[in-house]
Design an enzyme around this catalytic site. Structure first.
Site, short mmCIF file in Angstrom:
data_model
loop_
_atom_site.label_atom_id
_atom_site.label_comp_id
_atom_site.label_asym_id
_atom_site.label_seq_id
_atom_site.Cartn_x
_atom_site.Cartn_y
_atom_site.Cartn_z
CD GLN A 167 -3.84 -4.42 6.59
OE1 GLN A 167 -3.64 -3.51 5.79
NE2 GLN A 167 -4.56 -5.48 6.28
CE LYS B 22 -3.88 -2.28 2.15
NZ LYS B 22 -4.53 -2.74 3.38
CG ASP C 83 -10.09 -0.27 4.63
OD1 ASP C 83 -9.87 -0.60 3.46
OD2 ASP C 83 -9.46 -0.73 5.61
#
Ligand code: NDP
Length: 297
Positions: A99, A55, A122
């Site tokens: 995460q 990422k 997200d």
């Protein structure tokens, strides 16, 4: 029988990253500002470390600012919440991603809810879930299902209206948002899960099959309606007979390919779309926070 067309997610994702990179360059030229993405990793999970590294790398390659925060496995919830609050306040951070999974002492929902919904790239915050489900255009959409829908729109050259779709899996991360997106595309959608009776009979009705169950090669070619379009979200690492491991999807590619009209491979299908959509969401969030028009990506 002829083999299915391969839906090349790797190539599509590369194109999407190029469009994001061009959008970032134009935003910099027009406004002198650069979008920034912060990724927080708690603990040492090897798969998460790999994801976070890619990422960061792809964020920088797209011309954006990447901020990475690594926290110890023993981090307590309050420390992580304080980090999220600090990132919420930071004007150089336009997107925040914590995460998952998190260590067991931390309540995942509490952390996701602390993220400013407008920075929630997200798309897991309940506010974004609500926005998505009510068709509110300010929703930030979860990256993996967004990637699937972009591949499908491209494959069908725009409209999915009237197609019968089945989503295998009902997780908050993939199955549920995928279902919502397909309803918004005017598909007729069935949602299947571990309590579904006669899964093969349900799959046999579908023009579009989205497999997100986390069961290696579970979906068989014999289940499919001939000509179905198959999107395989699964990423499963299995042992090879001669030692070592390999990645497979939730669909048995060998038996599905002669029956389907098109199919995503694993690897190289949905996987690369997820990070590309994360970059896209970061640019979208940046534009909305600054009141700039959203670029066509
Ligand atoms: P979850 O484990 O959270 O959910 C799995 C879903 O599949 C559940 O709804 C479960 O049903 C259902 N299921 C399990 N077994 C069966 C079965 N035998 N028949 C029918 N349904 C079943 O997984 P995720 O949604 O997080 O991920 C799914 C897959 O997608 C995994 O392989 C994961 O690695 C992959 N993935 C890939 C990403 C990418 O970037 N390409 C990103 C995210 C995930 P129930 O609700 O009844 O338990």
């Amino acid at each position: 029988m002829a083999e299915a067309q391969i839906i090349d997610g790797k190539a599509f994702a590369a194109g999407l990253r190029e469009r994001v990179t061009a959008a970032v360059a134009a935003l910099k030229a027009d406004h002198g500002k650069t979008p920034g993405l912060a990724v927080v990793l708690v603990g040492e999970d090897p798969a998460s470390q790999v994801y976070v590294r890619s990422k960061g790398k792809q964020t920088v390659e797209a011309g954006m600012e990447s901020f990475e925060f690594k926290m110890d496995t023993s981090t307590d919830q309050e420390t992580l919440l304080a980090k999220v609050r600090q990132l919420n306040e930071d004007p150089t951070v336009n997107g925040i991603l914590v995460q998952l999974p998190l260590p067991k002492q931390i309540d995942e929902q509490a952390v996701l809810t602390e993220i400013n919904p407008d920075k929630d790239v997200d798309g897991f915050h309940v506010v974004n879930v609500g926005r998505l489900n009510t068709g509110n255009p300010s929703a930030l959409v979860p990256c993996t299902p967004l990637g699937c829908v972009l591949l499908l729109r491209d494959h069908f050259k725009g409209s999915l209206a009237g197609k019968k779709a089945i989503v295998l899996g009902r997780s908050n991360i993939v199955g549920k948002p995928m279902t919502t997106l397909l309803v918004q595309e005017s598909c007729t959608v069935t949602v299947a899960h571990s309590r579904t009776v006669d899964l093969p009979a349900e799959v046999a009705q579908a023009d579009i099959v989205i497999a997100a169950v986390g069961k290696p090669e579970m979906v068989q070619g014999s289940w499919l309606k001939p000509g179905a379009v198959v999107i395989d979200v699964g990423i499963n690492r299995i042992d090879k007979p001669d030692g070592g491991t390999r990645l497979v999807g939730d669909v048995d590619f060998a038996s599905a390919s002669p029956v389907a009209s098109a199919i995503t491979p694993v690897p190289g299908g949905v996987g690369p779309m997820t990070i590309a959509c994360l970059l896209r969401n970061t640019v979208t969030a940046f534009c909305r926070q600054n009141g700039y028009p959203e670029p066509d990506m």
